[in-house]
Write a protein that holds these residues in place. Structure first.
Motif, PDB file in Angstrom:
ATOM      1  N   VAL A 118      11.592  19.093 -10.171  1.00 28.64           N
ATOM      2  CA  VAL A 118      12.222  19.954  -8.994  1.00 28.64           C
ATOM      3  C   VAL A 118      13.219  20.500  -9.822  1.00 28.64           C
ATOM      4  O   VAL A 118      13.827  20.347 -10.750  1.00 28.64           O
ATOM      5  N   GLU A 119      13.586  21.994  -9.438  1.00 31.09           N
ATOM      6  CA  GLU A 119      14.455  22.804  -9.848  1.00 31.09           C
ATOM      7  C   GLU A 119      15.232  23.318  -8.644  1.00 31.09           C
ATOM      8  O   GLU A 119      14.829  23.571  -7.638  1.00 31.09           O
ATOM      9  N   ILE A 120      16.693  23.388  -8.942  1.00 33.28           N
ATOM     10  CA  ILE A 120      17.412  23.735  -7.820  1.00 33.28           C
ATOM     11  C   ILE A 120      17.942  25.280  -8.228  1.00 33.28           C
ATOM     12  O   ILE A 120      18.576  25.694  -9.217  1.00 33.28           O
ATOM     13  N   GLU A 121      17.378  26.002  -7.425  1.00 27.32           N
ATOM     14  CA  GLU A 121      17.379  27.483  -7.472  1.00 27.32           C
ATOM     15  C   GLU A 121      18.897  28.089  -6.872  1.00 27.32           C
ATOM     16  O   GLU A 121      19.357  28.956  -7.427  1.00 27.32           O
ATOM     17  N   ARG A 122      19.340  27.101  -5.860  1.00 25.14           N
ATOM     18  CA  ARG A 122      20.630  27.701  -5.231  1.00 25.14           C
ATOM     19  C   ARG A 122      21.356  26.353  -4.917  1.00 25.14           C
ATOM     20  O   ARG A 122      20.844  25.616  -4.335  1.00 25.14           O
ATOM     21  N   PHE A 123      22.501  26.468  -5.128  1.00 32.00           N
ATOM     22  CA  PHE A 123      23.548  25.480  -4.777  1.00 32.00           C
ATOM     23  C   PHE A 123      25.041  26.344  -4.587  1.00 32.00           C
ATOM     24  O   PHE A 123      25.992  26.649  -5.291  1.00 32.00           O
ATOM     25  N   ALA A 124      25.283  26.387  -3.087  1.00 28.06           N
ATOM     26  CA  ALA A 124      26.306  27.366  -2.586  1.00 28.06           C
ATOM     27  C   ALA A 124      27.123  26.505  -1.818  1.00 28.06           C
ATOM     28  O   ALA A 124      26.605  25.993  -0.787  1.00 28.06           O
ATOM     29  N   VAL A 177      13.000  24.308  -5.614  1.00 28.40           N
ATOM     30  CA  VAL A 177      11.669  24.347  -5.906  1.00 28.40           C
ATOM     31  C   VAL A 177      11.198  23.221  -6.670  1.00 28.40           C
ATOM     32  O   VAL A 177      11.421  22.677  -7.376  1.00 28.40           O
ATOM     33  N   ILE A 178       9.775  22.923  -5.864  1.00 27.19           N
ATOM     34  CA  ILE A 178       9.019  21.776  -6.248  1.00 27.19           C
ATOM     35  C   ILE A 178       7.983  22.365  -7.151  1.00 27.19           C
ATOM     36  O   ILE A 178       7.157  22.938  -6.591  1.00 27.19           O
ATOM     37  N   TRP A 179       7.831  22.046  -8.375  1.00 22.28           N
ATOM     38  CA  TRP A 179       6.819  22.414  -9.249  1.00 22.28           C
ATOM     39  C   TRP A 179       5.676  21.535  -9.320  1.00 22.28           C
ATOM     40  O   TRP A 179       5.794  20.343  -9.406  1.00 22.28           O
ATOM     41  N   VAL A 180       4.494  22.198  -9.426  1.00 20.63           N
ATOM     42  CA  VAL A 180       3.150  21.329  -9.520  1.00 20.63           C
ATOM     43  C   VAL A 180       2.454  21.871 -10.811  1.00 20.63           C
ATOM     44  O   VAL A 180       2.800  23.028 -11.086  1.00 20.63           O
ATOM     45  N   GLU A 181       1.438  21.389 -11.202  1.00 21.73           N
ATOM     46  CA  GLU A 181       0.595  21.610 -12.268  1.00 21.73           C
ATOM     47  C   GLU A 181      -0.351  22.612 -12.078  1.00 21.73           C
ATOM     48  O   GLU A 181      -0.981  23.190 -12.895  1.00 21.73           O
ATOM     49  N   ARG A 182      -1.155  22.436 -10.802  1.00 26.24           N
ATOM     50  CA  ARG A 182      -2.272  22.960 -10.450  1.00 26.24           C
ATOM     51  C   ARG A 182      -2.334  23.458  -8.894  1.00 26.24           C
ATOM     52  O   ARG A 182      -1.566  22.977  -8.084  1.00 26.24           O
ATOM     53  N   GLU A 183      -2.802  24.525  -8.637  1.00 31.70           N
ATOM     54  CA  GLU A 183      -2.959  25.210  -7.250  1.00 31.70           C
ATOM     55  C   GLU A 183      -3.321  24.150  -6.369  1.00 31.70           C
ATOM     56  O   GLU A 183      -2.721  24.262  -5.235  1.00 31.70           O
ATOM     57  N   GLY A 184      -4.452  23.258  -6.646  1.00 26.68           N
ATOM     58  CA  GLY A 184      -5.121  22.355  -5.836  1.00 26.68           C
ATOM     59  C   GLY A 184      -3.884  21.418  -5.387  1.00 26.68           C
ATOM     60  O   GLY A 184      -4.111  20.422  -4.434  1.00 26.68           O
ATOM     61  N   GLN A 185      -2.765  21.350  -6.009  1.00 25.25           N
ATOM     62  CA  GLN A 185      -1.686  20.119  -5.868  1.00 25.25           C
ATOM     63  C   GLN A 185      -0.875  20.554  -4.901  1.00 25.25           C
ATOM     64  O   GLN A 185      -0.067  19.880  -4.122  1.00 25.25           O
ATOM     65  N   LYS A 186      -0.630  21.959  -4.477  1.00 33.52           N
ATOM     66  CA  LYS A 186       0.108  22.444  -3.469  1.00 33.52           C
ATOM     67  C   LYS A 186       0.114  22.160  -2.074  1.00 33.52           C
ATOM     68  O   LYS A 186       0.865  21.485  -1.415  1.00 33.52           O
ATOM     69  N   PRO A 187      -1.351  21.767  -1.600  1.00 36.53           N
ATOM     70  CA  PRO A 187      -1.481  21.531  -0.412  1.00 36.53           C
ATOM     71  C   PRO A 187      -1.316  20.083  -0.344  1.00 36.53           C
ATOM     72  O   PRO A 187      -0.744  19.637   1.005  1.00 36.53           O
ATOM     73  N   ILE A 188      -1.198  19.211  -1.154  1.00 39.21           N
ATOM     74  CA  ILE A 188      -0.983  17.909  -1.114  1.00 39.21           C
ATOM     75  C   ILE A 188       0.545  17.844  -0.981  1.00 39.21           C
ATOM     76  O   ILE A 188       0.954  16.674   0.012  1.00 39.21           O
ATOM     77  N   VAL A 189       1.454  18.467  -1.439  1.00 41.11           N
ATOM     78  CA  VAL A 189       2.607  18.296  -1.311  1.00 41.11           C
ATOM     79  C   VAL A 189       3.155  18.641   0.093  1.00 41.11           C
ATOM     80  O   VAL A 189       4.111  18.291   0.669  1.00 41.11           O
ATOM     81  N   ILE A 190       2.540  19.752   0.513  1.00 33.28           N
ATOM     82  CA  ILE A 190       3.031  20.614   1.658  1.00 33.28           C
ATOM     83  C   ILE A 190       2.518  19.591   2.762  1.00 33.28           C
ATOM     84  O   ILE A 190       3.174  19.623   3.885  1.00 33.28           O
ATOM     85  N   GLY A 191       1.036  19.113   2.886  1.00 32.92           N
ATOM     86  CA  GLY A 191       0.741  18.355   3.941  1.00 32.92           C
ATOM     87  C   GLY A 191       0.241  19.324   5.296  1.00 32.92           C
ATOM     88  O   GLY A 191       0.359  20.295   5.100  1.00 32.92           O
TER      89      GLY A 191
END
Length: 307
Positions: free
Chosen positions: A224-230, A241-255
């Motif tokens: 995880v990377e915090i892009e904004r904190f205000a 921002v939640i970073w994953v390693e492969r395109e196919g992992q995005k739908p797993i996180v999103i659900g």
């Protein structure tokens, strides 16, 4: 234990909290601090950074250095750049500390525990053995023989069976740890609980939910990377921002229809509001960075190994 208020009798020093992965180090640090400063899940590698928990108690202040789990460079961790960075972080934590707490699991001592003990022995600092999770022992009569066995031929300043989760056995532990620290005034104010920023803690709380909710599917592939904190009046606006390693992992996180990402965000936001004591508006996005966990440059960019 109440040495009084004179500065000479006040003890303050740094204590490395060390052990193999998943023995309850972060739970112990949180219990001693009295607040959630380290994230917790039942997955190894939950703690990836060196983090200071500040425990101010009558007569002293313990600067608790929570560390990633120490492990040998083999097996499932062998080829990972993340593993190498975490091991360096954990080993570095025992440098320039006054004492160490070695955390093990009640009824279990294996080669990983022996490895952690050797690291501390080589550092030449006093070690307090904490046998955690005693509440989970089905047969309590096995505890004393276990304590005798692990203490045989190993030099410990003290041995304490505890339940960090239920906060049992901690008072005697604190007294023995304080006795190992030098006489010195407190380093931090009484109301300070960590040296980490709220921005860092926000990222960790999002990552905690990822570890808890995706542990079976993506145990180590997210960061995880915090892009904004205000600050917006009484409101905190946070963009993660939640970073994953492969395109196919995005739908797993999103659900499905974004349900899992909303759940991750909702629970992380609730934890942030509890910790920060104010309302939080949290937005989350999922992005891909190929092979980030085995890329030392990427790890550095995400703040790993920078302690």
């Amino acid at each position: 234990m109440n040495p009084g208020n004179n500065e000479a009798s006040h003890r303050c020093g740094s204590v490395a909290v060390v052990g193999r992965p998943n023995v309850g180090k972060s739970t112990l640090v949180n219990a001693l601090v009295g607040a959630k400063v380290s994230i917790v899940s039942n997955r190894p590698q939950t703690t990836r950074h060196r983090l200071l928990g500040i425990a101010t108690v009558p007569g002293g202040q313990m600067l608790l250095v929570d560390t990633p789990g120490l492990h040998r460079q083999e097996g499932r961790f062998k080829a990972s750049a993340m593993s190498r960075v975490m091991n360096r972080t954990a080993r570095g934590a025992v440098e320039d500390v006054d004492a160490a707490v070695l955390v093990v699991e009640a009824g279990r001592w294996d080669e990983e525990d022996s490895h952690a003990f050797k690291v501390l022995s080589d550092a030449g600092i006093p070690v307090v053995l904490v046998v955690n999770k005693v509440d989970r022992l089905k047969d309590k009569s096995t505890l004393l023989p276990f304590l005798a066995e692990v203490s045989k031929d190993r030099q410990f300043a003290a041995v304490h069976p505890v339940s960090a989760l239920k906060r049992k056995g901690l008072e005697a532990l604190v007294a023995d740890v304080l006795a190992l620290l030098p006489e010195a005034p407190p380093v931090y104010d009484e109301d300070e609980i960590t040296d980490r920023s709220q921005r860092f803690l926000a990222g960790e709380l999002v990552r905690e939910q990822l570890m808890r909710q995706l542990g079976d599917e993506l145990p180590y592939a997210t960061t995880v990377e915090i892009e904004r904190f205000a600050e917006d009046g009484a409101l905190l606006r946070i963009g993660a921002v939640i970073w994953v390693e492969r395109e196919g992992q995005k739908p797993i996180v999103i659900g499905k229809a974004g349900a899992r990402l909303r759940e991750i965000g909702s629970k992380a936001r609730q934890q942030m509001e509890r910790l920060f004591g104010r309302k939080v508006f949290l937005e989350t996005w999922v992005r891909v960075r190929e092979g980030w966990s085995d890329d030392e440059a990427a790890l550095k960019a995400f703040g790993y190994g920078q302690e």
